[in-house]
Design an enzyme around this catalytic site. Structure first.
Site, PDB file in Angstrom:
ATOM      1  N   ARG A 173     -87.510  11.399 -35.819  1.00 38.75           N
ATOM      2  CA  ARG A 173     -88.491  12.418 -36.181  1.00 38.75           C
ATOM      3  C   ARG A 173     -88.163  13.609 -35.275  1.00 38.75           C
ATOM      4  O   ARG A 173     -88.182  13.482 -34.061  1.00 38.75           O
ATOM      5  CB  ARG A 173     -89.918  11.926 -35.941  1.00 38.75           C
ATOM      6  CG  ARG A 173     -90.227  10.607 -36.685  1.00 38.75           C
ATOM      7  CD  ARG A 173     -91.708  10.275 -36.616  1.00 38.75           C
ATOM      8  NE  ARG A 173     -91.984   8.858 -36.878  1.00 38.75           N
ATOM      9  CZ  ARG A 173     -92.188   8.336 -38.080  1.00 38.75           C
ATOM     10  NH1 ARG A 173     -92.109   9.080 -39.146  1.00 38.75           N
ATOM     11  NH2 ARG A 173     -92.463   7.055 -38.218  1.00 38.75           N
ATOM     12  N   ASP A 188     -96.673   5.835 -50.495  1.00 34.74           N
ATOM     13  CA  ASP A 188     -97.727   6.851 -50.586  1.00 34.74           C
ATOM     14  C   ASP A 188     -97.252   8.174 -51.194  1.00 34.74           C
ATOM     15  O   ASP A 188     -97.944   9.184 -51.058  1.00 34.74           O
ATOM     16  CB  ASP A 188     -98.327   7.107 -49.192  1.00 34.74           C
ATOM     17  CG  ASP A 188     -97.280   7.554 -48.179  1.00 34.74           C
ATOM     18  OD1 ASP A 188     -96.080   7.455 -48.478  1.00 34.74           O
ATOM     19  OD2 ASP A 188     -97.671   8.002 -47.087  1.00 34.74           O
ATOM     20  N   ASP A 223     -93.073  11.214 -46.620  1.00 37.43           N
ATOM     21  CA  ASP A 223     -93.830  12.450 -46.745  1.00 37.43           C
ATOM     22  C   ASP A 223     -93.348  13.579 -45.809  1.00 37.43           C
ATOM     23  O   ASP A 223     -93.034  14.687 -46.264  1.00 37.43           O
ATOM     24  CB  ASP A 223     -95.265  12.056 -46.369  1.00 37.43           C
ATOM     25  CG  ASP A 223     -96.252  13.038 -46.869  1.00 37.43           C
ATOM     26  OD1 ASP A 223     -96.217  13.327 -48.065  1.00 37.43           O
ATOM     27  OD2 ASP A 223     -97.037  13.537 -46.039  1.00 37.43           O
ATOM     28  N   GLY A 234     -89.692   7.189 -40.596  1.00 38.62           N
ATOM     29  CA  GLY A 234     -89.678   5.731 -40.384  1.00 38.62           C
ATOM     30  C   GLY A 234     -88.644   5.074 -41.278  1.00 38.62           C
ATOM     31  O   GLY A 234     -88.528   5.410 -42.451  1.00 38.62           O
ATOM     32  N   THR A 273     -89.893   4.872 -47.908  1.00 39.20           N
ATOM     33  CA  THR A 273     -90.996   4.549 -46.984  1.00 39.20           C
ATOM     34  C   THR A 273     -91.670   3.262 -47.426  1.00 39.20           C
ATOM     35  O   THR A 273     -91.826   3.032 -48.629  1.00 39.20           O
ATOM     36  CB  THR A 273     -92.052   5.682 -46.925  1.00 39.20           C
ATOM     37  OG1 THR A 273     -93.219   5.176 -46.246  1.00 39.20           O
ATOM     38  CG2 THR A 273     -92.485   6.177 -48.288  1.00 39.20           C
ATOM     39  N   ARG A 297     -99.948   3.931 -42.911  1.00 39.11           N
ATOM     40  CA  ARG A 297    -100.383   5.258 -42.441  1.00 39.11           C
ATOM     41  C   ARG A 297    -101.755   5.591 -43.020  1.00 39.11           C
ATOM     42  O   ARG A 297    -102.724   4.943 -42.658  1.00 39.11           O
ATOM     43  CB  ARG A 297     -99.346   6.329 -42.801  1.00 39.11           C
ATOM     44  CG  ARG A 297     -99.421   7.529 -41.857  1.00 39.11           C
ATOM     45  CD  ARG A 297     -98.376   8.553 -42.180  1.00 39.11           C
ATOM     46  NE  ARG A 297     -97.043   8.162 -41.825  1.00 39.11           N
ATOM     47  CZ  ARG A 297     -96.520   8.336 -40.614  1.00 39.11           C
ATOM     48  NH1 ARG A 297     -97.224   8.875 -39.675  1.00 39.11           N
ATOM     49  NH2 ARG A 297     -95.293   7.946 -40.351  1.00 39.11           N
ATOM     50  N   ASP A 299     -94.681   2.724 -47.072  1.00 44.90           N
ATOM     51  CA  ASP A 299     -96.098   3.021 -47.347  1.00 44.90           C
ATOM     52  C   ASP A 299     -96.440   3.183 -48.836  1.00 44.90           C
ATOM     53  O   ASP A 299     -97.604   3.101 -49.210  1.00 44.90           O
ATOM     54  CB  ASP A 299     -96.522   4.304 -46.616  1.00 44.90           C
ATOM     55  CG  ASP A 299     -96.343   4.198 -45.106  1.00 44.90           C
ATOM     56  OD1 ASP A 299     -96.333   3.068 -44.601  1.00 44.90           O
ATOM     57  OD2 ASP A 299     -96.204   5.251 -44.455  1.00 44.90           O
TER      58      ASP A 299
HETATM   59  O1  F6P Z   1     -94.389   5.617 -42.495  1.00 47.26           O
HETATM   60  C1  F6P Z   1     -93.977   4.349 -42.144  1.00 47.26           C
HETATM   61  C2  F6P Z   1     -94.753   3.822 -40.969  1.00 47.26           C
HETATM   62  O2  F6P Z   1     -94.302   2.512 -40.693  1.00 47.26           O
HETATM   63  C3  F6P Z   1     -96.285   3.849 -41.146  1.00 47.26           C
HETATM   64  O3  F6P Z   1     -96.751   2.782 -41.937  1.00 47.26           O
HETATM   65  C4  F6P Z   1     -96.730   3.802 -39.702  1.00 47.26           C
HETATM   66  O4  F6P Z   1     -97.999   4.365 -39.563  1.00 47.26           O
HETATM   67  C5  F6P Z   1     -95.685   4.630 -39.000  1.00 47.26           C
HETATM   68  O5  F6P Z   1     -94.532   4.624 -39.826  1.00 47.26           O
HETATM   69  C6  F6P Z   1     -95.311   4.147 -37.625  1.00 47.26           C
HETATM   70  O6  F6P Z   1     -94.385   5.034 -37.085  1.00 47.26           O
HETATM   71  P1  F6P Z   1     -93.576   4.783 -35.719  1.00 47.26           P
HETATM   72  O7  F6P Z   1     -92.541   3.732 -35.998  1.00 47.26           O
HETATM   73  O8  F6P Z   1     -92.964   6.096 -35.426  1.00 47.26           O
HETATM   74  O9  F6P Z   1     -94.570   4.308 -34.738  1.00 47.26           O
END
Ligand code: F6P
Length: 326
Positions: A75, A133, A106, A14, A129, A175, A131
């Protein structure tokens, strides 16, 4: 120092505000130290599809203020297979890249750890990130900007919540972690934060809200961290509505707007320091470490530690929110 001449840089997973500031810092610090730099587009995918170009200082001009990532991100499923990683390794070698700086969360650092071990390849990670985390660092790049975005959104929702005397459940990202929800709640003066790290019963929550309305509060705001553990804002709102039909309940999910926007000064400075530190780490013969920040000092965190451990939520912050929401 190992014989490193050319450093590849990529962003993965992300996107997060401040990634561009990090790309700029890595590129310029590397060139300053005499390395060649190559930008790899679309994360690990670009290592497989050969989307790699040389980066000079001007490639990273005028980007420190931009959200998102100029290198794009993805990803990549193929990179999770040994065949995919072998292709990626061959592409890197064909470009003369002999070390990598990976900016991501992560999942991205997990990929970095596997690749580094498999090919004995020097990699430095930067925690990118929203998050927050990752274990071993007080802050991740993008977290502060996302937190400020949440605060601004909640301030706006508070206006309408107060006018209508409503109870709002606002879902924020994170997340599996509650950092955005908890600190977002403190920053916006919310009544409560529902986070995966701490279990909260509906009755307990309703009690708190009821007390507030009894004391003639005009509105109540509860921040809910997205997570299968909390169930999300919508499910929680439904339960409260069913059990306490007297409340005028609304739900708002902030979604991907939390990931966008120009990075705050704090994120730009963090990304700049961490980007420069990534090059210092390589010069220092470090490998397979994530750059972290602890008590305002740069630290090196082994990938295994940063990924495997759960970063704890501060009890002190929880207590502060609790005391201030009466
Ligand atoms: O890891 C960053 C994040 O924004 C999380 O907070 C969220 O759960 C996820 O990515 C969403 O991912 P995507 O943009 O692939 O839906």
């Amino acid at each position: 120092m190992a014989d490193i001449k050319c450093i590849g840089i990529l962003t993965s997973g992300g996107d997060a505000p401040g990634m561009n500031a990090a790309i700029r810092a890595v590129t310029r610090s590397a060139i300053y130290a005499g390395f060649q730099v190559k930008g790899i587009y679309r994360g690990y995918k670009g290592m497989i599809t050969n989307e790699i170009v040389e980066f000079k200082t001007q490639n990273v001009s005028n980007i420190i203020q931009m959200g998102g990532t100029i290198l794009k991100t993805a990803r990549c499923k193929e990179f999770t297979t040994p065949e995919g990683r072998k292709l990626a390794y061959d592409t890197l070698r064909s470009h003369g890249i002999d070390a990598l700086v990976v900016i991501g969360g992560d999942g991205s650092l997990t990929g970095a750890r596997i690749f580094a071990n498999e090919f004995n390849f020097p990699i430095i990670g930067l925690p990118g990130t929203i998050d927050n985390d990752l274990y071993g660092t007080d802050l991740t790049i993008g977290y502060d900007t996302a937190l400020n975005t949440i605060m601004e959104c909640v301030d706006k929702i508070r206006d309408t919540a107060t006018s209508h005397e409503r109870l709002f459940f606002i879902e924020v990202m994170g997340r599996d972690a509650g950092f955005l929800a908890l600190n977002g709640a403190i920053a916006s003066g919310a009544e409560a934060a529902i986070i995966p790290e701490i279990s909260t019963e509906v009755d307990q929550l309703a009690q708190l809200i009821q007390n507030g309305f009894r004391k003639s509060k005009n509105s109540s705001i509860v921040l809910v961290a997205e997570s299968p553990v909390t169930g999300g804002a919508m499910a929680l709102a439904e339960r409260v509505k069913n059990e306490y039909p007297g409340y005028d309940v609304r739900v708002s999910t902030l979604g991907h707007l939390q990931r966008g926007g120009s990075p705050t000064a704090r994120d730009r400075i963090l990304a700049s320091r961490m980007g420069a530190a990534a090059i210092d780490a390589l010069l220092d013969d470090q490998r397979n470490v994530m750059i972290g920040i602890k008590n305002d000092e740069i630290v090196y965190v082994p990938f295994t530690k940063a990924i495997k451990n759960d970063k704890p939520i501060s009890r002190d912050l929880l207590n502060t929110l609790h005391r201030l929401s009466i």
